[in-house]
Design an enzyme around this catalytic site. Sequence first.
Site, mmCIF file in Angstrom:
data_model
loop_
_atom_site.group_PDB
_atom_site.id
_atom_site.type_symbol
_atom_site.label_atom_id
_atom_site.label_comp_id
_atom_site.label_asym_id
_atom_site.label_seq_id
_atom_site.Cartn_x
_atom_site.Cartn_y
_atom_site.Cartn_z
ATOM 1 N N ARG A 77 -13.473 4.734 -2.942
ATOM 2 C CA ARG A 77 -12.409 3.569 -2.127
ATOM 3 C C ARG A 77 -12.184 4.196 -0.533
ATOM 4 N NH1 ARG A 77 -7.088 1.862 -5.255
ATOM 5 N NH2 ARG A 77 -7.270 1.153 -3.450
ATOM 6 N N ASP A 111 -4.664 1.236 3.165
ATOM 7 C CA ASP A 111 -5.960 1.250 3.645
ATOM 8 C C ASP A 111 -5.791 1.853 4.694
ATOM 9 O OD1 ASP A 111 -5.125 -1.305 5.635
ATOM 10 O OD2 ASP A 111 -6.528 -1.978 2.982
ATOM 11 N N HIS A 126 2.895 1.509 -0.539
ATOM 12 C CA HIS A 126 2.591 2.304 -1.378
ATOM 13 C C HIS A 126 1.515 3.837 -1.124
ATOM 14 C CE1 HIS A 126 2.643 -1.695 -3.781
ATOM 15 N NE2 HIS A 126 4.068 -1.547 -3.636
ATOM 16 N N CYS A 137 4.546 21.672 -3.672
ATOM 17 C CA CYS A 137 5.027 21.736 -2.841
ATOM 18 C C CYS A 137 5.269 19.951 -2.352
ATOM 19 C CB CYS A 137 5.281 22.738 -2.147
ATOM 20 S SG CYS A 137 4.176 22.159 -0.793
ATOM 21 N N CYS A 156 0.557 26.518 -0.373
ATOM 22 C CA CYS A 156 0.947 27.037 -1.791
ATOM 23 C C CYS A 156 -0.157 27.398 -2.283
ATOM 24 C CB CYS A 156 1.618 26.304 -1.625
ATOM 25 S SG CYS A 156 1.644 24.829 -3.067
ATOM 26 N N GLY A 193 0.311 -12.835 3.206
ATOM 27 C CA GLY A 193 -1.400 -12.327 3.006
ATOM 28 C C GLY A 193 -0.728 -11.883 1.813
ATOM 29 N N THR A 194 0.675 -11.798 0.794
ATOM 30 C CA THR A 194 0.498 -11.739 -0.833
ATOM 31 C C THR A 194 1.710 -12.630 -1.477
ATOM 32 O OG1 THR A 194 2.379 -10.444 -1.580
ATOM 33 C CG2 THR A 194 3.227 -10.544 0.834
#
Length: 246
Positions: A77, A111, A126, A137, A156, A193-194
């Site tokens: 992606r 993105d 998100h 960690c 770590c 746009g949602t």
Amino acid sequence: MQLASEPSISDELRRRFSSARRVLVLTGAGVSAESGVPTFRGGGNSAVWKGMPFDVISSARMVERDLPAVWEWFDYRRGLLQELKPNPAHNEISAWQDRFSEFTLVTQNIDGLHQKARSRDVIELHGSIWRVRCVGCHSRFEILSTQPRAEACPDCGDPVRPDVVLFGEMLPAGVFEQAAAAAANCDLCFVIGTSALVYPAASLPDIARVVGAFVCEVNPEKTPLSDLCDESLMGRAGEVLPLISR
Ligand SMILES: [Zn+2]
């Protein structure tokens, strides 16, 4: 050029836009789609990766079961996103940030295109496909497009995973709270746009309405929010947003 389908901006919205002091913008997949970012949610072949449905390969369970497969999917992606550019919606939103005394951009997109368009301090609900997070960690590291991504944590040595919210996971601590605080303090709110169906992001326009902000939606189709907001502009964000500030 005046298109027949161009939505008309109300005088009320123009007045609100010119006098607003604290503006909140919430963006979703529709804004990215205008740059060619595949959503992987529309069904059909694009919703399956190597035989696995999108919500299986992008799940918390898969990180535990088969992290290399998850990486293969996210590397793929990222490869697609690498070439994509911000569109006029990203650019317009970026131009808005210096126009108001307080401006908060909250996105459901992972993105990084808002940042590519020079938006600052973006609240990424998100996470980001351009960051990794250590499973041990929890340190976070940026993925630079010029270098191979980290395979293990430089701090770590534990494995790293994409720093995105997968199916079955909570939002990162504090991120939604930060967005909600901005919503509770805004006088103008844009939902762009949602479909604003996914909670908790969907509650941001609700919070803005409760505090008396003017809420404007920009989306190609009607959504469950359309009848609840003060103004609903139907169209592509890249075409509609420049009309508002014009
Ligand atoms: Zn670590």
